[in-house]
Design a protein around this motif. Structure first.
Motif, PDB file in Angstrom:
ATOM      1  N   LEU A  69     -16.106  -2.968 -30.998  1.00 28.50           N
ATOM      2  CA  LEU A  69     -16.306  -3.430 -29.635  1.00 28.50           C
ATOM      3  C   LEU A  69     -17.682  -4.043 -29.462  1.00 28.50           C
ATOM      4  O   LEU A  69     -18.638  -3.670 -30.151  1.00 28.50           O
ATOM      5  CB  LEU A  69     -16.150  -2.286 -28.627  1.00 28.50           C
ATOM      6  CG  LEU A  69     -17.204  -1.168 -28.685  1.00 28.50           C
ATOM      7  CD1 LEU A  69     -17.534  -0.679 -27.275  1.00 28.50           C
ATOM      8  CD2 LEU A  69     -16.699  -0.004 -29.511  1.00 28.50           C
ATOM      9  N   ASN A  70     -17.758  -5.022 -28.568  1.00 31.70           N
ATOM     10  CA  ASN A  70     -19.027  -5.550 -28.083  1.00 31.70           C
ATOM     11  C   ASN A  70     -19.277  -4.857 -26.750  1.00 31.70           C
ATOM     12  O   ASN A  70     -18.559  -5.079 -25.777  1.00 31.70           O
ATOM     13  CB  ASN A  70     -18.941  -7.066 -27.896  1.00 31.70           C
ATOM     14  CG  ASN A  70     -20.232  -7.660 -27.362  1.00 31.70           C
ATOM     15  OD1 ASN A  70     -20.807  -7.164 -26.399  1.00 31.70           O
ATOM     16  ND2 ASN A  70     -20.689  -8.738 -27.971  1.00 31.70           N
ATOM     17  N   ALA A  71     -20.272  -3.979 -26.698  1.00 30.60           N
ATOM     18  CA  ALA A  71     -20.451  -3.094 -25.547  1.00 30.60           C
ATOM     19  C   ALA A  71     -21.193  -3.741 -24.382  1.00 30.60           C
ATOM     20  O   ALA A  71     -20.976  -3.378 -23.238  1.00 30.60           O
ATOM     21  CB  ALA A  71     -21.202  -1.830 -25.978  1.00 30.60           C
ATOM     22  N   ARG A  72     -22.087  -4.676 -24.695  1.00 33.33           N
ATOM     23  CA  ARG A  72     -22.989  -5.202 -23.658  1.00 33.33           C
ATOM     24  C   ARG A  72     -23.633  -4.057 -22.881  1.00 33.33           C
ATOM     25  O   ARG A  72     -23.473  -3.915 -21.686  1.00 33.33           O
ATOM     26  CB  ARG A  72     -22.251  -6.159 -22.718  1.00 33.33           C
ATOM     27  CG  ARG A  72     -22.004  -7.514 -23.338  1.00 33.33           C
ATOM     28  CD  ARG A  72     -21.437  -8.522 -22.364  1.00 33.33           C
ATOM     29  NE  ARG A  72     -22.334  -8.770 -21.235  1.00 33.33           N
ATOM     30  CZ  ARG A  72     -23.368  -9.604 -21.288  1.00 33.33           C
ATOM     31  NH1 ARG A  72     -23.649 -10.251 -22.396  1.00 33.33           N
ATOM     32  NH2 ARG A  72     -24.110  -9.792 -20.213  1.00 33.33           N
ATOM     33  N   SER A  73     -24.324  -3.221 -23.644  1.00 32.19           N
ATOM     34  CA  SER A  73     -25.004  -1.997 -23.204  1.00 32.19           C
ATOM     35  C   SER A  73     -24.059  -0.803 -23.290  1.00 32.19           C
ATOM     36  O   SER A  73     -23.090  -0.691 -22.540  1.00 32.19           O
ATOM     37  CB  SER A  73     -25.556  -2.108 -21.782  1.00 32.19           C
ATOM     38  OG  SER A  73     -26.213  -0.888 -21.444  1.00 32.19           O
ATOM     39  N   ILE A  74     -24.344   0.055 -24.253  1.00 40.29           N
ATOM     40  CA  ILE A  74     -23.522   1.244 -24.475  1.00 40.29           C
ATOM     41  C   ILE A  74     -23.996   2.431 -23.632  1.00 40.29           C
ATOM     42  O   ILE A  74     -23.259   3.420 -23.462  1.00 40.29           O
ATOM     43  CB  ILE A  74     -23.525   1.612 -25.977  1.00 40.29           C
ATOM     44  CG1 ILE A  74     -22.395   2.590 -26.305  1.00 40.29           C
ATOM     45  CG2 ILE A  74     -24.876   2.187 -26.397  1.00 40.29           C
ATOM     46  CD1 ILE A  74     -21.016   2.048 -26.065  1.00 40.29           C
ATOM     47  N   ARG A  75     -25.188   2.347 -23.073  1.00 42.13           N
ATOM     48  CA  ARG A  75     -25.791   3.508 -22.404  1.00 42.13           C
ATOM     49  C   ARG A  75     -24.916   4.040 -21.280  1.00 42.13           C
ATOM     50  O   ARG A  75     -24.775   5.241 -21.118  1.00 42.13           O
ATOM     51  CB  ARG A  75     -27.179   3.142 -21.860  1.00 42.13           C
ATOM     52  CG  ARG A  75     -28.179   2.772 -22.940  1.00 42.13           C
ATOM     53  CD  ARG A  75     -29.544   2.522 -22.360  1.00 42.13           C
ATOM     54  NE  ARG A  75     -30.093   3.720 -21.724  1.00 42.13           N
ATOM     55  CZ  ARG A  75     -31.235   3.741 -21.055  1.00 42.13           C
ATOM     56  NH1 ARG A  75     -31.937   2.629 -20.919  1.00 42.13           N
ATOM     57  NH2 ARG A  75     -31.671   4.859 -20.527  1.00 42.13           N
ATOM     58  N   LEU A 100     -29.781  -0.880 -27.007  1.00 44.08           N
ATOM     59  CA  LEU A 100     -30.647   0.286 -27.102  1.00 44.08           C
ATOM     60  C   LEU A 100     -32.034  -0.143 -27.565  1.00 44.08           C
ATOM     61  O   LEU A 100     -32.188  -1.104 -28.314  1.00 44.08           O
ATOM     62  CB  LEU A 100     -30.065   1.312 -28.068  1.00 44.08           C
ATOM     63  CG  LEU A 100     -28.714   1.914 -27.674  1.00 44.08           C
ATOM     64  CD1 LEU A 100     -28.227   2.855 -28.770  1.00 44.08           C
ATOM     65  CD2 LEU A 100     -28.798   2.637 -26.337  1.00 44.08           C
ATOM     66  N   GLN A 101     -33.013   0.591 -27.157  1.00 45.30           N
ATOM     67  CA  GLN A 101     -34.386   0.336 -27.551  1.00 45.30           C
ATOM     68  C   GLN A 101     -34.865   1.482 -28.424  1.00 45.30           C
ATOM     69  O   GLN A 101     -34.185   2.497 -28.587  1.00 45.30           O
ATOM     70  CB  GLN A 101     -35.291   0.181 -26.313  1.00 45.30           C
ATOM     71  CG  GLN A 101     -34.834  -0.901 -25.351  1.00 45.30           C
ATOM     72  CD  GLN A 101     -34.841  -2.284 -25.977  1.00 45.30           C
ATOM     73  OE1 GLN A 101     -35.775  -2.650 -26.681  1.00 45.30           O
ATOM     74  NE2 GLN A 101     -33.804  -3.068 -25.725  1.00 45.30           N
ATOM     75  N   GLY A 102     -36.064   1.338 -29.004  1.00 49.22           N
ATOM     76  CA  GLY A 102     -36.610   2.364 -29.878  1.00 49.22           C
ATOM     77  C   GLY A 102     -36.662   3.726 -29.210  1.00 49.22           C
ATOM     78  O   GLY A 102     -37.090   3.860 -28.072  1.00 49.22           O
ATOM     79  N   LYS A 118     -29.132  -0.112 -35.658  1.00 45.63           N
ATOM     80  CA  LYS A 118     -30.258  -1.025 -35.799  1.00 45.63           C
ATOM     81  C   LYS A 118     -30.481  -1.686 -34.446  1.00 45.63           C
ATOM     82  O   LYS A 118     -29.633  -2.439 -33.972  1.00 45.63           O
ATOM     83  CB  LYS A 118     -29.988  -2.075 -36.869  1.00 45.63           C
ATOM     84  CG  LYS A 118     -31.158  -3.050 -37.041  1.00 45.63           C
ATOM     85  CD  LYS A 118     -30.875  -4.069 -38.133  1.00 45.63           C
ATOM     86  CE  LYS A 118     -32.048  -5.046 -38.272  1.00 45.63           C
ATOM     87  NZ  LYS A 118     -31.791  -6.069 -39.297  1.00 45.63           N
ATOM     88  N   ASP A 119     -31.602  -1.370 -33.828  1.00 50.93           N
ATOM     89  CA  ASP A 119     -31.903  -1.901 -32.504  1.00 50.93           C
ATOM     90  C   ASP A 119     -32.672  -3.214 -32.625  1.00 50.93           C
ATOM     91  O   ASP A 119     -33.339  -3.473 -33.630  1.00 50.93           O
ATOM     92  CB  ASP A 119     -32.744  -0.906 -31.704  1.00 50.93           C
ATOM     93  CG  ASP A 119     -32.050   0.436 -31.526  1.00 50.93           C
ATOM     94  OD1 ASP A 119     -32.758   1.437 -31.328  1.00 50.93           O
ATOM     95  OD2 ASP A 119     -30.807   0.483 -31.593  1.00 50.93           O
ATOM     96  N   GLY A 127     -28.578  -5.563 -30.859  1.00 47.59           N
ATOM     97  CA  GLY A 127     -28.449  -4.273 -31.512  1.00 47.59           C
ATOM     98  C   GLY A 127     -27.043  -3.996 -32.015  1.00 47.59           C
ATOM     99  O   GLY A 127     -26.059  -4.438 -31.415  1.00 47.59           O
ATOM    100  N   VAL A 128     -26.942  -3.285 -33.145  1.00 46.63           N
ATOM    101  CA  VAL A 128     -25.655  -2.918 -33.718  1.00 46.63           C
ATOM    102  C   VAL A 128     -25.680  -1.442 -34.102  1.00 46.63           C
ATOM    103  O   VAL A 128     -26.746  -0.856 -34.302  1.00 46.63           O
ATOM    104  CB  VAL A 128     -25.306  -3.767 -34.955  1.00 46.63           C
ATOM    105  CG1 VAL A 128     -25.061  -5.217 -34.573  1.00 46.63           C
ATOM    106  CG2 VAL A 128     -26.396  -3.673 -36.017  1.00 46.63           C
ATOM    107  N   ALA A 129     -24.491  -0.842 -34.212  1.00 42.21           N
ATOM    108  CA  ALA A 129     -24.393   0.571 -34.593  1.00 42.21           C
ATOM    109  C   ALA A 129     -23.057   0.838 -35.247  1.00 42.21           C
ATOM    110  O   ALA A 129     -22.068   0.143 -35.003  1.00 42.21           O
ATOM    111  CB  ALA A 129     -24.572   1.468 -33.368  1.00 42.21           C
TER     112      ALA A 129
END
Length: 351
Positions: A69-75, A100-102, A118-119, A127-129
């Motif tokens: 999926l392409n989340a466009r912000s997973i938070r 996501l950020q560091g 990897k942010d 970013g990818v995960a």
């Protein structure tokens, strides 16, 4: 560490030293055994990602269910993603545009899954995960392709129950990336394919007519050339964002990808999700393929056909790559005309 593989180093995610420093700081605040248990658990996860810890199951299941999926912000979508994972029993989840950020690795702490991310190093977005079920043996492959900070990608190696290795990658290419970044991404895919079976997922933001493999730009032409040279197949046939197929599932082994389904977006994302199954070695489907009958080729006819071509005129102008592409197309056309092929297939094997 065997093979020089390093878990989640540098721009692949958070450095191990940074993790330890942060955890030590947390432990100094609480001073409790709870933090010590968390520290031990995270250290184990790092070793597992590097191939240093054996899990209950050393390989893939008979059928490995994947989710992209392409989340466009997973938070703000973690709860919904967790529900999707539990309901559908995904073995691996690939995410692009995590945003996501560091220091935000806790955002994807889903029980029973190892998180590798990897942010984006500079600016917002991207970013990818990868979320990998913790009973699957996975090794982070930092030696593949691209370690540049502005290339957002992750690669892992997984094994089936017979020990056969497959490389799985997730890639995000921003539409604002330049041609150089695109070429580096293509180089990484080619390196993965040279090592064996490769499955690539991601949002490449390329405008290609996939039904006819017609490119709409120079980078798209280079990408299609990579697909042909690496014998990759692109499996997504429905639009994933508006009327465009931007999110791709690629594999260089025929019959490996099955049961692909384009699903509704996660939350308010503007990209559809993709679900599919990877067929493992234990339940292999050997598909029918075409093989050149070189001993039956009409090489005199082929030479005569190629001799009729005005090569000076056909190869006049253009770059070396464009001239090479023209030559390959003309040669393959003559090859198809004068060298017969035969079908070579196999049977389904259930062990």
């Amino acid at each position: 560490m065997a093979g020089g593989w390093e878990p989640i180093q540098g721009d692949r995610g958070k450095q191990k030293g940074d993790k330890n420093k942060r955890h030590k700081k947390e432990m100094s605040k609480s001073g409790g055994q709870r933090d010590q248990r968390q520290e031990s658990k995270r250290a184990t996860e790092y070793k597992r990602a590097a191939g240093g810890v054996k899990t209950k199951n050393h390989g893939l299941k008979t059928r490995m269910k994947k989710h992209y999926l392409n989340a466009r912000s997973i938070r703000n979508k973690v709860n919904e993603l967790t529900a999707q994972i539990i309901t559908n029993g995904y073995d691996l989840v690939a995410i692009t545009e995590t945003w996501l950020q560091g220091g935000q690795d806790w955002e994807l702490n889903i029980q029973g899954y190892l998180t590798i991310q990897k942010d984006r190093q500079e600016g917002k977005g991207g970013g990818v995960a990868l979320l990998i079920k913790d009973d699957i043996r996975a090794v982070v492959r930092d030696d593949i392709g691209y370690n540049e900070q502005n290339v957002e990608s992750l690669w892992v190696e997984i094994k089936d129950s017979k020990g056969k290795k497959s490389l799985v990658g997730v890639v995000y290419r921003s539409p604002n990336n330049n041609f150089t970044v695109g070429r580096v991404i293509i180089k990484g895919i080619m390196e993965a394919c040279e090592k064996g079976t490769a499955v690539v997922m991601g949002d490449f933001n390329l405008h290609i007519d996939w039904s006819n493999q017609i490119a709409r730009g120079s980078l798209e032409e280079k990408f299609i050339e990579c697909i042909r040279d690496c014998f990759l197949e692109q499996y997504v046939t429905e639009p994933t964002r508006e009327q465009a197929i931007l999110d791709l599932i690629l594999c260089n082994e025929t019959g490996k990808i099955n049961d692909l389904l384009v699903k509704d977006p996660l939350g308010m994302s503007d990209h559809n999700m993709v679900e599919f199954v990877i067929q493992s070695e234990d339940e292999e489907v050997v598909s029918e393929t075409s093989v050149l009958c070189l001993n039956k080729g009409d090489y005199s006819g082929m030479r005569a056909e190629l001799a009729k071509i005005d090569w000076k005129q056909r190869l006049n102008g253009g770059t070396i790559e464009e001239q090479w592409r023209t030559f390959k197309e003309l040669f393959h056309s003559a090859q198809q005309k004068y060298i017969p092929v035969k079908k070579k297939g196999g049977k389904r094997r259930d062990n």
